[in-house]
Scaffold this motif. Sequence first.
Motif, short mmCIF file in Angstrom:
data_model
loop_
_atom_site.label_atom_id
_atom_site.label_comp_id
_atom_site.label_asym_id
_atom_site.label_seq_id
_atom_site.Cartn_x
_atom_site.Cartn_y
_atom_site.Cartn_z
N VAL A 96 0.87 -1.18 0.00
CA VAL A 96 0.00 0.00 0.00
C VAL A 96 0.90 1.23 0.00
CG1 VAL A 96 -1.90 -1.15 1.15
CG2 VAL A 96 -0.22 0.05 2.53
N LYS A 97 0.53 2.23 -0.81
CA LYS A 97 1.44 3.36 -1.00
C LYS A 97 0.80 4.73 -0.80
CE LYS A 97 4.53 1.07 -4.32
NZ LYS A 97 5.13 1.14 -5.68
N THR A 98 -0.47 4.86 -1.18
CA THR A 98 -1.07 6.20 -1.12
C THR A 98 -1.52 6.53 0.29
OG1 THR A 98 -3.36 5.49 -1.51
CG2 THR A 98 -1.95 5.79 -3.46
N ARG A 99 -1.63 7.82 0.54
CA ARG A 99 -2.10 8.26 1.86
C ARG A 99 -3.48 7.69 2.16
NH1 ARG A 99 0.72 12.88 3.90
NH2 ARG A 99 2.40 13.52 2.49
N GLU A 100 -4.34 7.64 1.15
CA GLU A 100 -5.70 7.14 1.34
C GLU A 100 -5.69 5.66 1.72
OE1 GLU A 100 -5.58 10.78 -0.82
OE2 GLU A 100 -4.65 8.85 -1.34
N GLN A 101 -4.84 4.88 1.05
CA GLN A 101 -4.74 3.46 1.36
C GLN A 101 -4.22 3.26 2.79
OE1 GLN A 101 -2.09 2.24 -1.76
NE2 GLN A 101 -3.75 1.65 -3.15
N THR B 193 9.97 7.75 -2.37
CA THR B 193 8.68 8.34 -2.05
C THR B 193 8.88 9.68 -1.35
OG1 THR B 193 6.62 8.05 -0.79
CG2 THR B 193 8.62 7.10 0.15
N ASP C 38 5.37 12.08 8.13
CA ASP C 38 4.12 11.88 7.38
C ASP C 38 3.44 10.59 7.81
OD1 ASP C 38 4.49 14.22 5.88
OD2 ASP C 38 5.58 13.14 4.31
N LEU D 104 6.88 10.50 1.02
CA LEU D 104 6.44 10.25 2.40
C LEU D 104 7.65 10.21 3.33
CD1 LEU D 104 3.70 7.47 2.15
CD2 LEU D 104 3.37 9.84 2.88
#
Length: 276
Positions: free
Chosen positions: A189-194, A215, A221, A217
Amino acid sequence: MSSSTDIAARRRAFRQLHETGCFVIPNPWDVGSAKYLEKLGFQALATTSSGVAWRHGKADGQMTVDEVLVHLREMAEATNLPVNADFEGGHAQDAEGVARNVRRAIDTGVAGISIEDSTGDANAPLRDVATSVQRMRAARRAIDESGTETMLVGRAENFIVGRPDLDDAIARLKAYSEAGADCLYAPGVKTREQIEAVVKAVAPKPVNLLIGFPTELTLADAKALGVRRISVGGALARSAWGGFMRTAQQIAGEGRFDGFAQAASGLELNQLMRGG
């Protein structure tokens, strides 16, 4: 050889690290890299199944359980830090085999054991949830029967086996949490939402985030997103391999030796290994 008191203290400290904040748990692939990471001030380490496999001239997943157990013991004895074991799928086909091997892993002195739900079969890369839960419960039972504070990490492998279904990964993590996993992990999982979705779904239990890729991130973060720990998988081993391969290719292909400009100091390495 670490005493049982030392090992118990490391396991207790490891649990406490997961209670608040966010920490990085990097993945050395041998004793030397473990010693260096300890010198840098990291508070815990994790093994990497891919990194140690490459060290032995094998592909990830080809190490035998006996080879892995030897590696876990040498890593647990290499430093004063708690070590989390990348124990793949428990190195067994059935739940009782998982329990048996988890008991053996505990005996190496590791502070945590990760169990994943991948199969190694490209056509059916994930075990069904019921089977995976049964295996997680077996690992939990083995830890409880050991009377130790060894942590159990439940991993949903969806995103790294070509099945990037976030809803399914979350459902699996929640099931593993209910089966007794202390920490949850969905590598890939990579996105902030995930990341936020995973953290929210298994709260208040801690979440491990894999960052083995470039990344934007940062540790700050990840902490703000609710992540408790960050591992890097085989990325440090791949970084070392990358430098070696680029320099070796330059020598073989161009007869040039410029790559050694980035080489570590032999004096520094000798001091490190002597304990300096």
